[in-house]
Scaffold this motif. Sequence first.
Motif, PDB file in Angstrom:
ATOM      1  N   HIS A   9      -0.087  14.869  -5.875  1.00  0.00           N
ATOM      2  CA  HIS A   9       0.048  13.572  -5.706  1.00  0.00           C
ATOM      3  C   HIS A   9       0.823  12.663  -5.163  1.00  0.00           C
ATOM      4  O   HIS A   9       2.564  12.700  -5.537  1.00  0.00           O
ATOM      5  CB  HIS A   9      -0.583  12.909  -7.510  1.00  0.00           C
ATOM      6  N   VAL A  10      -0.158  11.912  -4.387  1.00  0.00           N
ATOM      7  CA  VAL A  10       1.429  10.440  -3.389  1.00  0.00           C
ATOM      8  C   VAL A  10       1.408   9.405  -3.889  1.00  0.00           C
ATOM      9  O   VAL A  10       0.128   8.856  -3.707  1.00  0.00           O
ATOM     10  CB  VAL A  10       1.472  10.927  -1.515  1.00  0.00           C
ATOM     11  N   THR A  11       2.132   8.838  -4.102  1.00  0.00           N
ATOM     12  CA  THR A  11       2.229   7.834  -4.327  1.00  0.00           C
ATOM     13  C   THR A  11       3.351   7.396  -3.187  1.00  0.00           C
ATOM     14  O   THR A  11       3.695   6.883  -3.506  1.00  0.00           O
ATOM     15  CB  THR A  11       2.505   7.099  -5.712  1.00  0.00           C
ATOM     16  N   ASP A  12       2.329   5.959  -2.502  1.00  0.00           N
ATOM     17  CA  ASP A  12       3.290   5.470  -1.594  1.00  0.00           C
ATOM     18  C   ASP A  12       3.423   3.865  -1.135  1.00  0.00           C
ATOM     19  O   ASP A  12       2.616   3.179  -0.767  1.00  0.00           O
ATOM     20  CB  ASP A  12       2.326   5.706  -0.301  1.00  0.00           C
ATOM     21  N   TYR A  13       4.220   3.076  -1.613  1.00  0.00           N
ATOM     22  CA  TYR A  13       4.759   1.730  -1.608  1.00  0.00           C
ATOM     23  C   TYR A  13       5.340   1.470  -0.446  1.00  0.00           C
ATOM     24  O   TYR A  13       6.379   1.743   0.234  1.00  0.00           O
ATOM     25  CB  TYR A  13       5.273   1.158  -2.948  1.00  0.00           C
ATOM     26  N   THR A  14       4.082   0.566   0.386  1.00  0.00           N
ATOM     27  CA  THR A  14       5.045  -0.508   1.601  1.00  0.00           C
ATOM     28  C   THR A  14       5.319  -1.617   1.579  1.00  0.00           C
ATOM     29  O   THR A  14       4.086  -2.595   1.423  1.00  0.00           O
ATOM     30  CB  THR A  14       4.705   0.326   3.067  1.00  0.00           C
ATOM     31  N   GLY A 293       8.307  -8.292  -1.425  1.00  0.00           N
ATOM     32  CA  GLY A 293       7.202  -9.627  -0.847  1.00  0.00           C
ATOM     33  C   GLY A 293       5.841  -8.699  -1.346  1.00  0.00           C
ATOM     34  O   GLY A 293       6.121  -8.388  -2.153  1.00  0.00           O
ATOM     35  N   VAL A 294       5.251  -9.244  -0.904  1.00  0.00           N
ATOM     36  CA  VAL A 294       4.102  -8.019  -1.223  1.00  0.00           C
ATOM     37  C   VAL A 294       3.677  -6.792  -0.199  1.00  0.00           C
ATOM     38  O   VAL A 294       4.175  -6.515   0.701  1.00  0.00           O
ATOM     39  CB  VAL A 294       2.821  -9.333  -0.547  1.00  0.00           C
ATOM     40  N   ALA A 295       3.858  -6.499  -1.852  1.00  0.00           N
ATOM     41  CA  ALA A 295       3.159  -4.861  -1.347  1.00  0.00           C
ATOM     42  C   ALA A 295       1.912  -3.744  -1.194  1.00  0.00           C
ATOM     43  O   ALA A 295       1.111  -4.345  -1.733  1.00  0.00           O
ATOM     44  CB  ALA A 295       4.124  -3.635  -2.781  1.00  0.00           C
ATOM     45  N   THR A 296       2.086  -2.528  -0.493  1.00  0.00           N
ATOM     46  CA  THR A 296       0.561  -2.189  -0.152  1.00  0.00           C
ATOM     47  C   THR A 296       0.750  -1.140  -1.048  1.00  0.00           C
ATOM     48  O   THR A 296       1.831  -0.220  -0.611  1.00  0.00           O
ATOM     49  CB  THR A 296       0.495  -1.980   1.424  1.00  0.00           C
ATOM     50  N   LEU A 297      -0.114  -0.306  -1.472  1.00  0.00           N
ATOM     51  CA  LEU A 297      -0.805   0.797  -2.233  1.00  0.00           C
ATOM     52  C   LEU A 297      -0.872   1.424  -2.096  1.00  0.00           C
ATOM     53  O   LEU A 297      -2.440   1.795  -2.257  1.00  0.00           O
ATOM     54  CB  LEU A 297      -0.433   0.050  -3.846  1.00  0.00           C
ATOM     55  N   LYS A 298      -0.325   3.124  -1.870  1.00  0.00           N
ATOM     56  CA  LYS A 298      -1.290   3.933  -0.850  1.00  0.00           C
ATOM     57  C   LYS A 298      -0.945   5.169  -1.909  1.00  0.00           C
ATOM     58  O   LYS A 298      -0.130   5.675  -2.042  1.00  0.00           O
ATOM     59  CB  LYS A 298      -1.740   4.300   0.620  1.00  0.00           C
ATOM     60  N   VAL A 299      -2.615   5.754  -2.776  1.00  0.00           N
ATOM     61  CA  VAL A 299      -2.472   7.007  -3.216  1.00  0.00           C
ATOM     62  C   VAL A 299      -2.969   8.045  -3.292  1.00  0.00           C
ATOM     63  O   VAL A 299      -4.755   8.538  -2.926  1.00  0.00           O
ATOM     64  CB  VAL A 299      -3.006   6.122  -5.102  1.00  0.00           C
ATOM     65  N   GLY A 300      -2.835   8.738  -3.058  1.00  0.00           N
ATOM     66  CA  GLY A 300      -3.429  10.282  -2.153  1.00  0.00           C
ATOM     67  C   GLY A 300      -3.475  11.433  -3.878  1.00  0.00           C
ATOM     68  O   GLY A 300      -2.179  11.592  -4.063  1.00  0.00           O
ATOM     69  N   VAL A 301      -4.416  11.900  -3.605  1.00  0.00           N
ATOM     70  CA  VAL A 301      -4.235  13.115  -4.951  1.00  0.00           C
ATOM     71  C   VAL A 301      -5.945  13.762  -4.806  1.00  0.00           C
ATOM     72  O   VAL A 301      -6.823  13.761  -3.844  1.00  0.00           O
ATOM     73  CB  VAL A 301      -5.191  12.607  -6.220  1.00  0.00           C
ATOM     74  N   THR A 302      -4.943  15.061  -4.210  1.00  0.00           N
ATOM     75  CA  THR A 302      -6.247  16.225  -4.209  1.00  0.00           C
ATOM     76  C   THR A 302      -5.647  17.465  -5.245  1.00  0.00           C
ATOM     77  O   THR A 302      -4.667  17.969  -5.393  1.00  0.00           O
ATOM     78  CB  THR A 302      -5.261  16.824  -3.133  1.00  0.00           C
TER      79      THR A 302
END
Length: 308
Positions: A9-14, A293-302
């Motif tokens: 499970h990867v959570t990535d906030y840019t 600022g405004v965050a971009t969230l990407k979540v990947g689950v395998t």
Amino acid sequence: MTVTLSVHHVTDYTYGAAVEWAHHTACLAPRETPWQRVAGWQLSIDPLPDAWGIESVALDAAALAPHLRRDPWGNRHLSFGHARVHEELIVDSRFVVELQDRPAPDPNRGPAWEAVARGLRYRAGRGLQEADEFALASAYASPDEALAAYARRAFLPGRTLAAAGLALMHQIHADLRYLPHSTTVVTRAADALAQRSGVCQDFAHVFIAACRALGLAARYVSGYLLTRPLPGVPKLVGADASHAWVELWCPEQGWLALDPTNAVPANLDHVTLAWGRDYADVAPLRGVLRGGGVATLKVGVTVEPVAA
């Protein structure tokens, strides 16, 4: 029957602007249960948290232990912070679980739901039970008259609790449309029921609040679901999902694990992370920060089966 699954499970906030300061809480430590055995949990956080005195990005369960706290329900939460400027946060969780078959809910076994509700009512001199607090309102799963009326369609007079719970699971699956982005993480059960759509979190909240409206105890379970592609279609990395289902308290059978999103009892495809009164108790990652600022969230689950 047993199966072994690996979970990533990867959570990535840019962030759209630099973050000057941040503090986060993660509920990503998988639970040991009678049907689930955990091996090799590893967590990495980039950038490294402040004041941990560590060099390695990836930490195993032993290294993480000093930074974990248990909540009243036995879930383990990790707190960490950053006082340095950063523009991205990546939290990467990996572990392996061995799952055993759970007993299937037996609709013909146990008391009528009305008797269970009476047993959960407070009265002077009665000792506290584990299930008591899960019969009370919570932030996202508060009962009301509309939810009580909805529940009574499944909880017919004299019906066993297990049979009624299974009926409510199928009812929600039939009545609510699974529609990503139609709700947010703060949508309440009453609102999801009114609009008849949502995601797994909302399906779970509707079930829980409907049961509480009749005086019954139900809790929210966070975890992962193994998805199975169609024959001949390769499975994509990251195509699985964080998931949520419910557990309904039945004195004769214990906590009945039911998945209203998929209309099945939870079993060998369901990996448990944590449980609580609703999503607010077990959010995988939350935090406060200055800047960003405004965050971009990407979540990947395998979630993948591990070969014997």
